[in-house]
Scaffold this active site. Structure first.
Site, PDB file in Angstrom:
ATOM      1  N   ARG A  97       0.823  -1.210   0.000  1.00 33.94           N
ATOM      2  CA  ARG A  97       0.000   0.000   0.000  1.00 33.94           C
ATOM      3  C   ARG A  97       0.860   1.264   0.000  1.00 33.94           C
ATOM      4  O   ARG A  97       0.524   2.248  -0.665  1.00 33.94           O
ATOM      5  CB  ARG A  97      -0.949  -0.028   1.207  1.00 33.94           C
ATOM      6  CG  ARG A  97      -2.079  -1.022   1.018  1.00 33.94           C
ATOM      7  CD  ARG A  97      -2.880  -1.309   2.268  1.00 33.94           C
ATOM      8  NE  ARG A  97      -3.968  -2.231   1.945  1.00 33.94           N
ATOM      9  CZ  ARG A  97      -4.762  -2.791   2.843  1.00 33.94           C
ATOM     10  NH1 ARG A  97      -4.587  -2.533   4.136  1.00 33.94           N
ATOM     11  NH2 ARG A  97      -5.726  -3.609   2.464  1.00 33.94           N
ATOM     12  N   TYR A 101      -6.294  -1.153  -6.806  1.00 37.02           N
ATOM     13  CA  TYR A 101      -5.679  -2.361  -6.241  1.00 37.02           C
ATOM     14  C   TYR A 101      -5.003  -2.098  -4.904  1.00 37.02           C
ATOM     15  O   TYR A 101      -4.857  -0.962  -4.474  1.00 37.02           O
ATOM     16  CB  TYR A 101      -4.765  -3.064  -7.232  1.00 37.02           C
ATOM     17  CG  TYR A 101      -3.553  -2.366  -7.810  1.00 37.02           C
ATOM     18  CD1 TYR A 101      -3.039  -1.182  -7.315  1.00 37.02           C
ATOM     19  CD2 TYR A 101      -2.893  -2.956  -8.892  1.00 37.02           C
ATOM     20  CE1 TYR A 101      -1.913  -0.599  -7.864  1.00 37.02           C
ATOM     21  CE2 TYR A 101      -1.769  -2.395  -9.452  1.00 37.02           C
ATOM     22  CZ  TYR A 101      -1.274  -1.208  -8.928  1.00 37.02           C
ATOM     23  OH  TYR A 101      -0.150  -0.653  -9.477  1.00 37.02           O
ATOM     24  N   GLU A 102      -4.666  -3.192  -4.239  1.00 38.20           N
ATOM     25  CA  GLU A 102      -4.142  -3.178  -2.862  1.00 38.20           C
ATOM     26  C   GLU A 102      -5.119  -2.521  -1.887  1.00 38.20           C
ATOM     27  O   GLU A 102      -4.726  -1.822  -0.951  1.00 38.20           O
ATOM     28  CB  GLU A 102      -2.776  -2.481  -2.800  1.00 38.20           C
ATOM     29  CG  GLU A 102      -1.701  -3.137  -3.628  1.00 38.20           C
ATOM     30  CD  GLU A 102      -1.517  -4.607  -3.315  1.00 38.20           C
ATOM     31  OE1 GLU A 102      -1.927  -5.054  -2.226  1.00 38.20           O
ATOM     32  OE2 GLU A 102      -0.990  -5.321  -4.184  1.00 38.20           O
ATOM     33  N   GLY A 103      -6.394  -2.748  -2.113  1.00 31.88           N
ATOM     34  CA  GLY A 103      -7.431  -2.172  -1.265  1.00 31.88           C
ATOM     35  C   GLY A 103      -7.920  -0.875  -1.866  1.00 31.88           C
ATOM     36  O   GLY A 103      -7.207   0.130  -1.838  1.00 31.88           O
TER      37      GLY A 103
END
Length: 594
Positions: free
Chosen positions: A295, A439-441
Site C-alpha cells: 500500500r 488495487y491493494e485495497g
C-alpha cells in the site's frame, strides 16, 4: 514524445534538509550511510530510470505481455533491463547484509521507488512485490525458510507475488475457497484459483515465490480460518538449487486499461506443494506485512506518475503557443504567447507541483519512521514510529493515488487534444494511474481502515503520533509573523481535523454509518492537513536560505507553499462541512430509488 528527468534537487532537499530533524544518521547502521553515499545512490538510480526504464515505458505499453502455452513473455527489452537492474544491485538496496543486502535506509528506497514508478510503472511492479515479499518472510518465516529463499530474492534471481484475490472474493477475504491439505512430511497441497496476480508469471526471474492465502480442512469460517503458504513455481532443493516444476500455473493474463507491460495473471493451483508461513489460521495477520508494504508502494506510484505528468505538462505549456496573455502580449516577437502565460494553465501547473512536492515530503517522512521502526535503539521510539506508519499507510495509499490520478488528468488538460492522443504519451500516464486507486485495497476501503481501525486503535494512540508533533510545531512558532502565511492556514486545517475526529468518534458509537459516510472526506482532510504541515516546514527551511540562493530553488519552494496554503488548503473547509453534515443524506436515500 514524453520525457522524464529525475527530480534529484528536490529529493536531496527532502532527505538532507526536510528530514534533518529526524536524525537518521544517529541510528545504528546509519554510520555507514553518509550524505555523499545517499546522493550517489539517487544519482545512479536516476540514470537507470532515465536511460533504461523510461525508454521502455511507451513500447512496453504498446506491446504488452504475451501469453503462450502457459508462459508469459514480457515486452521487448524488459528481460535485458531486469538483468541490468539486478546486476546493478537495485534488488538488494535495503535488505539485510546477512541475506546479501546493502542495508541502506528505507528512506532512500522510498525516493528510488518514486523514480521507478515515474519512469516505468509496469517494470517497477515486478520489483516492488518482491520487496514486500522479502519483508513478509523476514518478519514471519522460519529461519530455515529465510535462509533458503531470501538470498535469491535479495539477489533478484527469484521474485515474489501476493496471491489473495479469487473470482468470488476481493476485499472480503473471508470468502476465499483455496484449500490447503496437510501432508505427512509437513508440507501442504494447495488447490484453488487466484486472479489479478501481478507478476504471477513472467520471463524475468528464475523462480517465482508465490505467497498464497488458503484454508486448511479444519479451518474456522471467515478470516479467522485463513493461513499463509509459500508456494514456489519451482520447488527448491535443500542446497538452494531448483527442483521440479510445482503444480501452480498461469491460465490467462488480463487485458487491461493500463500497466500493460505488467503481467496480471489468473493462477491455478492443482495440488501444488506449499509451506506454512507463520501460525496456522493466522495467515491474514502475516499477509498484512506485505499488504501494508504494498500500500505504501502504491502510494508512491501515484507520486511518481504525478511527477512525470507534471514535468511534461510544464514543458508543453512553455512551448505550445496559444492566444495572448490577458494583460497583453508577453512574447510580441512570436505569433502567440505560450500556454504558461494564462492564469488557468498556471493554476493547473502549480496544483500539480504543490501535490507532487508535498507528497514527496510526506513519503520521506513516513520512510524515516520506517527506519526508526526498524533501527532505533529505544523501544518507545520504535513503537511511536510503528504507530505513525500504521496511521499514515491508508492515507499514503489513497490520498497519493487520488492526487496522482488528478495530476495526470490535469496534465492531459494542459495538453488539450494533444494529450488525448497517444503520440505525446500523456494518456498512458492517466491510464496507468487509474489502477492505483483500486488495487491493494480500493481507496474507499483505505478510508474505512483509517476511521474504523486506525482512529480507535489503542484508545487513539496512533493519532497521537501525528497530532502531537503538529501541535508542538504550531505551539513553538506562536507569534512568529514571518511564518504566519503557512502556520495560520495550517492551524485552521489542523483544528478542523481535530474537530472532525472527535465528531466521528462520538457519532459512530451510536451509528457506524456515520463513520462510513465521513470516511472518504476525512481521509482527504487528514491528507491535506499532513501536506500542509510538510509545506509549512519546507517553507520555514526555504525562508532561511532564500537570500543566499542564486538558483531560485528556495524561492520557488516558498512560492509553491504560498500557493498551496491559499489555493489548495481551503478545500479542507468544504471537506469539514461535508463530514459534519452527517450520514443522513447518504443513508436515508431509498435503495429502490437508485
Amino acid at each position: 514524445m514524453a520525457t522524464y528527468k529525475a527530480p534529484l534537487r528536490d529529493m536531496r532537499f527532502v532527505y538532507h534538509e526536510f528530514l534533518a530533524d529526524q536524525h537518521l544518521e544517529d541510528m545504528p547502521g546509519m554510520e555507514d550511510v553518509p550524505p555523499e553515499l545517499v546522493d550517489a545512490v539517487l544519482e545512479e538510480m536516476a540514470k537507470v530510470a532515465e536511460n533504461i526504464l523510461f525508454p521502455l515505458n511507451r513500447s512496453g505499453d504498446e506491446e504488452g505481455c504475451r501469453f503462450e502455452n502457459g508462459e508469459v513473455y514480457t515486452p521487448r527489452g524488459f528481460k535485458e533491463a531486469y538483468q541490468r537492474f539486478r546486476e546493478g544491485g537495485w534488488t538488494s538496496l535495503t535488505s539485510l547484509p546477512e541475506y546479501g543486502g546493502q542495508g541502506l535506509p528505507e528512506t532512500v528506497y522510498v525516493l528510488t521507488s518514486e523514480m521507478m514508478s515515474a519512469s516505468n510503472l509496469s517494470f517497477a511492479i515486478y520489483t516492488k512485490l518482491t520487496h514486500g515479499a522479502y519483508f513478509l518472510l523476514l518478519k514471519t518465516a522460519s529461519e530455515e525458510i529465510k535462509n533458503l529463499y531470501l538470498p535469491k530474492m535479495v539477489e533478484g534471481r527469484w521474485t515474489g507475488t501476493m496471491c489473495l484475490t479469487e473470482p468470488q472474493c476481493g476485499t472480503d477475504l473471508g470468502l476465499l475457497r483455496t484449500k490447503a491439505v496437510p501432508q505427512p512430511d509437513g508440507t501442504y497441497r494447495l488447490t484453488g484459483n487466484k486472479i489479478f496476480i501481478s507478476g504471477g508469471e513472467q520471463d524475468l526471474s528464475e523462480n517465482i515465490i508465490h505467497l498464497v492465502l488458503a484454508r486448511t480442512p479444519d479451518a474456522p469460517p471467515g478470516v479467522k480460518g485463513i493461513s499463509l503458504f509459500l508456494v514456489p513455481k519451482f520447488l527448491v532443493n535443500p542446497d538452494g538449487s531448483l527442483g521440479r516444476r510445482n503444480r501452480i500455473f498461469c491460465t490467462a493474463i488480463e487485458h487491461k486499461m493500463g500497466i500493460k507491460a505488467s503481467s496480471t495473471c489468473s493462477i491455478s493451483l492443482e495440488d501444488a506443494t506449499g509451506y506454512l508461513i507463520g501460525e496456522l489460521h493466522k495467515g491474514l495477520r502475516a499477509m498484512f506485512v506485505m499488504m501494508n508494504s504494498a500500500r505504501l508502494e502504491v502510494g508512491l506510484q501515484g507520486l511518481g506518475l504525478g511527477e512525470v505528468a507534471y514535468q511534461n505538462a510544464v514543458a508543453y505549456a512553455k512551448e505550445r503557443l496559444q492566444g495572448r496573455a490577458l494583460t497583453g502580449p508577453k512574447y510580441p516577437d512570436k505569433p502567440a504567447d505560450p500556454l504558461i502565460v494564462h492564469p488557468d494553465v498556471r493554476r493547473m501547473l502549480l496544483t500539480m507541483r504543490a501535490y507532487t512536492e508535498g507528497m514527496r515530503a510526506i513519503s520521506a517522512w513516513v520512510g524515516a519512521h520506517l527506519d526508526k521502526e526498524n533501527r532505533h535503539p529505544d523501544p518507545a521510539v520504535r513503537q511511536e514510529a510503528e504507530d505513525f506508519v500504521a496511521l499514515m499507510t491508508p492515507i499514503v495509499k489513497a490520498f497519493f493515488t487520488d492526487l496522482g490520478f488528478e495530476t495526470a488528468n490535469l496534465a492531459m488538460q494542459v495538453y488539450g487534444g494533444h494529450g488525448y492522443i497517444r503520440e505525446n504519451g500523456i494518456e498512458q500516464f492517466v491510464r496507468d494511474a487509474r489502477i492505483a486507486q483500486i488495487y491493494e485495497g480500493a481507496n474507499g476501503i483505505q478510508a474505512m481502515d483509517l476511521v474504523g481501525r486506525k482512529l480507535p486503535a489503542h484508545a487513539g494512540r496512533f493519532l497521537r503520533s501525528f497530532f502531537h508533533p503538529v501541535q508542538r510545531y504550531l505551539d513553538e512558532r506562536t507569534g512568529q509573523t514571518r511564518l504566519s502565511f503557512v502556520t495560520e492556514p495550517l492551524a485552521k486545517a489542523f483544528s478542523r481535523l481535530q474537530r472532525a475526529t472527535a465528531f466521528i468518534a462520538e457519532r459512530s458509537l451510536a451509528d457506524p454509518n456515520e463513520a462510513g459516510a465521513a470516511a472518504y472526506d476525512y481521509l482527504h482532510l487528514f491528507g491535506f492537513t499532513a501536506m500542509a504541515y510538510c509545506w509549512a516546514r519546507m517553507a520555514e527551511i526555504a525562508q532561511t536560505k532564500v537570500e543566499s540562493d542564486t538558483t531560485g530553488f528556495y524561492q520557488a519552494k516558498l512560492d509553491t507553499a504560498r500557493f498551496f496554503m491559499e489555493r489548495i488548503l481551503p478545500k479542507t473547509s468544504g471537506l469539514f462541512s461535508a463530514i459534519m453534515s452527517g450520514s443522513g443524506s447518504i443513508m436515508a436515500f431509498k435503495d429502490e430509488a437508485f
